[in-house]
Design a protein around this motif. Structure first.
Motif, PDB file in Angstrom:
ATOM      1  N   VAL A   1       0.849  -1.202   0.000  1.00 21.69           N
ATOM      2  CA  VAL A   1       0.000   0.000   0.000  1.00 21.69           C
ATOM      3  C   VAL A   1       0.885   1.252   0.000  1.00 21.69           C
ATOM      4  O   VAL A   1       0.661   2.211  -0.733  1.00 21.69           O
ATOM      5  CB  VAL A   1      -0.942  -0.002   1.228  1.00 21.69           C
ATOM      6  N   HIS A   2       1.935   1.212   0.811  1.00 22.81           N
ATOM      7  CA  HIS A   2       2.854   2.352   0.877  1.00 22.81           C
ATOM      8  C   HIS A   2       3.534   2.622  -0.457  1.00 22.81           C
ATOM      9  O   HIS A   2       3.695   3.761  -0.865  1.00 22.81           O
ATOM     10  CB  HIS A   2       3.925   2.066   1.930  1.00 22.81           C
ATOM     11  N   ARG A   3       3.936   1.537  -1.100  1.00 21.10           N
ATOM     12  CA  ARG A   3       4.626   1.694  -2.384  1.00 21.10           C
ATOM     13  C   ARG A   3       3.699   2.339  -3.402  1.00 21.10           C
ATOM     14  O   ARG A   3       4.082   3.236  -4.138  1.00 21.10           O
ATOM     15  CB  ARG A   3       5.087   0.336  -2.912  1.00 21.10           C
ATOM     16  N   LEU A   4       2.451   1.858  -3.423  1.00 24.91           N
ATOM     17  CA  LEU A   4       1.476   2.382  -4.365  1.00 24.91           C
ATOM     18  C   LEU A   4       1.181   3.853  -4.050  1.00 24.91           C
ATOM     19  O   LEU A   4       1.064   4.688  -4.958  1.00 24.91           O
ATOM     20  CB  LEU A   4       0.193   1.545  -4.263  1.00 24.91           C
ATOM     21  N   LEU A   5       1.111   4.148  -2.757  1.00 25.11           N
ATOM     22  CA  LEU A   5       0.837   5.532  -2.340  1.00 25.11           C
ATOM     23  C   LEU A   5       1.913   6.472  -2.897  1.00 25.11           C
ATOM     24  O   LEU A   5       1.606   7.532  -3.458  1.00 25.11           O
ATOM     25  CB  LEU A   5       0.861   5.571  -0.814  1.00 25.11           C
ATOM     26  N   GLY A   6       3.168   6.062  -2.783  1.00 27.03           N
ATOM     27  CA  GLY A   6       4.278   6.882  -3.297  1.00 27.03           C
ATOM     28  C   GLY A   6       4.148   7.080  -4.795  1.00 27.03           C
ATOM     29  O   GLY A   6       4.323   8.179  -5.316  1.00 27.03           O
ATOM     30  N   LEU A   7       3.784   5.989  -5.470  1.00 27.31           N
ATOM     31  CA  LEU A   7       3.689   6.043  -6.938  1.00 27.31           C
ATOM     32  C   LEU A   7       2.557   6.975  -7.375  1.00 27.31           C
ATOM     33  O   LEU A   7       2.733   7.816  -8.270  1.00 27.31           O
ATOM     34  CB  LEU A   7       3.444   4.634  -7.467  1.00 27.31           C
ATOM     35  N   VAL A   8       1.402   6.848  -6.735  1.00 28.20           N
ATOM     36  CA  VAL A   8       0.254   7.692  -7.103  1.00 28.20           C
ATOM     37  C   VAL A   8       0.581   9.151  -6.815  1.00 28.20           C
ATOM     38  O   VAL A   8       0.282  10.050  -7.605  1.00 28.20           O
ATOM     39  CB  VAL A   8      -1.018   7.257  -6.320  1.00 28.20           C
ATOM     40  N   PHE A   9       1.245   9.382  -5.707  1.00 22.99           N
ATOM     41  CA  PHE A   9       1.604  10.759  -5.356  1.00 22.99           C
ATOM     42  C   PHE A   9       2.510  11.351  -6.439  1.00 22.99           C
ATOM     43  O   PHE A   9       2.286  12.456  -6.917  1.00 22.99           O
ATOM     44  CB  PHE A   9       2.306  10.787  -4.001  1.00 22.99           C
ATOM     45  N   LEU A  10       3.520  10.572  -6.814  1.00 16.46           N
ATOM     46  CA  LEU A  10       4.459  11.068  -7.833  1.00 16.46           C
ATOM     47  C   LEU A  10       3.740  11.316  -9.147  1.00 16.46           C
ATOM     48  O   LEU A  10       3.903  12.355  -9.787  1.00 16.46           O
ATOM     49  CB  LEU A  10       5.575  10.047  -8.054  1.00 16.46           C
ATOM     50  N   GLY A  11       2.924  10.339  -9.554  1.00 19.45           N
ATOM     51  CA  GLY A  11       2.194  10.461 -10.825  1.00 19.45           C
ATOM     52  C   GLY A  11       1.305  11.699 -10.813  1.00 19.45           C
ATOM     53  O   GLY A  11       1.299  12.490 -11.768  1.00 19.45           O
ATOM     54  N   GLY A  12       0.567  11.878  -9.695  1.00 18.58           N
ATOM     55  CA  GLY A  12      -0.338  13.023  -9.572  1.00 18.58           C
ATOM     56  C   GLY A  12       0.435  14.330  -9.655  1.00 18.58           C
ATOM     57  O   GLY A  12       0.010  15.284 -10.312  1.00 18.58           O
ATOM     58  N   THR A  13       1.601  14.360  -9.013  1.00 13.41           N
ATOM     59  CA  THR A  13       2.391  15.592  -9.008  1.00 13.41           C
ATOM     60  C   THR A  13       2.905  15.911 -10.407  1.00 13.41           C
ATOM     61  O   THR A  13       2.856  17.054 -10.850  1.00 13.41           O
ATOM     62  CB  THR A  13       3.601  15.451  -8.058  1.00 13.41           C
ATOM     63  N   VAL A  14       3.393  14.883 -11.088  1.00 14.03           N
ATOM     64  CA  VAL A  14       3.909  15.103 -12.448  1.00 14.03           C
ATOM     65  C   VAL A  14       2.789  15.651 -13.318  1.00 14.03           C
ATOM     66  O   VAL A  14       2.954  16.643 -14.038  1.00 14.03           O
ATOM     67  CB  VAL A  14       4.471  13.786 -13.052  1.00 14.03           C
ATOM     68  N   HIS A  15       1.629  15.037 -13.188  1.00 16.57           N
ATOM     69  CA  HIS A  15       0.505  15.481 -14.007  1.00 16.57           C
ATOM     70  C   HIS A  15       0.136  16.932 -13.692  1.00 16.57           C
ATOM     71  O   HIS A  15      -0.039  17.768 -14.580  1.00 16.57           O
ATOM     72  CB  HIS A  15      -0.699  14.559 -13.789  1.00 16.57           C
TER      73      HIS A  15
END
Ligand SMILES: Cc1cc2nc3c(=O)[nH]c(=O)nc-3n(C[C@H](O)[C@H](O)[C@H](O)COP(=O)(O)OP(=O)(O)OC[C@H]3O[C@@H](n4cnc5c(N)ncnc54)[C@H](O)[C@@H]3O)c2cc1C
Length: 458
Positions: free
Chosen positions: A165-179
């Motif tokens: 869950v933590h790993r996915l959270l980091g990924l979604v955060f990064l993706g959202g920020t890039v977008h």
């Protein structure tokens, strides 16, 4: 909740975490200065204050904190001095990560208030695909983050699932920020701010990539072979292992992650254990309480099993206690392990220190290292007073009792190791007795905040 506590945890102190705070506050300052510069440069929109400005600042601070939070747990030796060891870095992460999510929630609230102020549709802020102008991907990413953030506090979840869950959270955060960064807006409009955001995202992204995808292969690791499994009683075992090729050099008090490549179904799992051997010995020893699936399976390993040891990590080391000549060391239950390694090292380092060692156990049967301590380590040149503290007859140990035995406590540093609640409780008591924060050195035997016991005093 006082100003000094966030999410039931005390804020990491400025004294103990100085470089980490400099990095965090310095990054926040750069973000704020660049945002202000962007405002001075262009013509500020008439509706900037208060809500749009707050929404922009909160999201930029959120990205900044998340980047530092991701760097904290990257498990890179080069970053250990910044955070004072991986164990401290994890504690720092536990404050920064949730703070970044709270700032993101604040951002959405400010965006809604700005929409209200301008008379635009609130639906565009909260409901994906509400209209053509709704930033649907950002909204979806936000809800996913909230969901994952909530799941991270679900204590029923297994540790491995919690990590996922933590790993996915980091990924979604990064993706959202890039977008969000490539969409037209403040970041895209002002080049220095955009460059700074890209640096933060690259740092966070690289940290995520290394930690999640590369660490198992590229992290500092050593091949060892199991020599013996020694049952110590009371659900405790010692794993003694010998290097296959290179031997790992380490400081007493550090911990490693253990992986058993041949353990079917759990071959990828990395579990942290403190080293209970002395760095002068060729063989490594881990002393382990068998509490769950992984540790129970360790008890059944046969000699010559291949093992991988990642490390060493952690700040519970002589580097931190070297300036202090007088130490109170308190290990609760299996929390005695790093002290065993330190005491074994005291035997050979011809140093002279005044040490009070407390081994806190429920009852005499649980004191599985009592004989080893008495028969081996008390011969060190350092002057060691050893107290076995079975709570069954002596009651809960308190800082006041320790202080009255040692009297005066002044000049002592206190090292505490064990479960989170035990450490939080005792560290608080020593603080109340006037022991300065930088003289309380702790090692928690859990990376995850667990239920009611999730408080800690860093
Ligand atoms: C810095 C540090 C040093 C430690 N040193 C020792 C030691 O010397 N001896 C000892 O017996 N134990 C030590 N522990 C605790 C040990 O890591 C866990 O007990 C072990 O990982 C439990 O695994 P399990 O699958 O058997 O149990 P589970 O039932 O899966 O887990 C029991 C608890 O252990 C924790 N845990 C599980 N998996 C992991 C993991 N991969 N990483 C971190 N925590 C996990 C979780 O909080 C969980 O609630 C240490 C922990 C830390 C953080």
């Amino acid at each position: 909740m006082t100003l000094r506590t966030v999410f039931g945890r005390r804020l990491p102190s400025l004294e103990a975490y100085r470089p980490a705070w400099i990095l965090t506050l310095g990054s926040l300052l750069i973000t704020t200065v660049l945002w202000s510069a962007a405002r001075f440069r262009g013509v500020a929109p008439p509706d900037l204050w208060p809500w749009r400005a707050c929404s922009q600042l909160s999201v930029l601070w959120s990205v900044t904190l998340m980047a530092v939070a991701m760097l904290a747990i990257v498990r890179a030796h080069a970053l250990e001095p910044v955070f004072g060891g991986l164990d401290r870095a994890v504690r720092f992460h536990k404050v920064l990560g949730p703070s970044a999510i709270l700032l993101l929630i604040a951002h959405v609230i400010f965006v809604a208030l700005a929409a209200f102020q301008n008379g635009t549709a609130i639906g565009d802020v909260f409901i994906p695909f509400w209209s053509q102008s709704a930033r649907s991907l950002d909204i979806l990413a936000f809800y996913l983050l909230l969901l994952l953030g909530g799941l991270a506090y679900d204590h029923r979840m297994s540790y491995e699932r919690w990590l996922a869950v933590h790993r996915l959270l980091g990924l979604v955060f990064l993706g959202g920020t890039v977008h969000a960064a490539i969409e037209p807006g403040t970041i895209a409009d002002f080049e220095p701010l955009r460059t700074w955001m890209v640096i933060l995202m690259l740092a966070g992204g690289a940290a995520w990539f290394y930690r999640v995808l590369l660490f198992n292969r590229l992290g500092p690791h050593y091949r060892y072979r199991l020599q013996t499994v020694v049952p110590r009683g009371s659900n405790t075992i010692d794993l003694v292992m010998r290097p296959v090729d290179r031997r790992m050099m380490y400081e007493p008090g550090t911990f490693v992650f253990l992986r058993v490549p041949g353990m079917e179904g759990q071959q990828k799992e990395l579990h942290p254990f403190s080293l209970s051997s002395s760095p002068v010995d060729r063989d490594l020893r881990l002393s382990i309480r068998t509490v769950g699936d992984f540790t129970r399976r360790l008890a059944a390993l046969t000699p010559r099993t291949d093992l991988e040891v990642y490390g060493p990590f952690g700040g519970f080391t002589p580097l931190h206690y070297a300036p202090f000549r007088r130490l109170v060391c308190i290990g609760a239950g299996i929390g005695i392990t790093p002290f065993l390694g330190m005491l074994a090292f005291e035997l050979s380092n011809h140093d002279f220190r005044r040490i009070w060692l407390y081994y806190v156990v429920r009852n005499d049967q649980e004191a599985v290292y009592d004989t080893e301590i008495r028969e081996t380590y008390l011969a060190a040149e350092s002057y060691i007073d050893y107290v076995l503290w079975p709570t069954a007859h002596r009651g809960k140990i308190t800082a006041a009792q320790v202080a009255s035995e040692i009297a005066p406590l002044e000049g002592y540093a206190v090292m505490l190791c064990g479960q989170v609640s035990f450490i939080a409780d005792l560290a608080g008591q020593f603080r109340a007795l006037g022991v300065p924060r930088d003289r309380i050195i702790i090692e928690e035997f859990a990376f995850r905040v667990t239920g009611r016991t999730g408080r800690s005093v860093p």
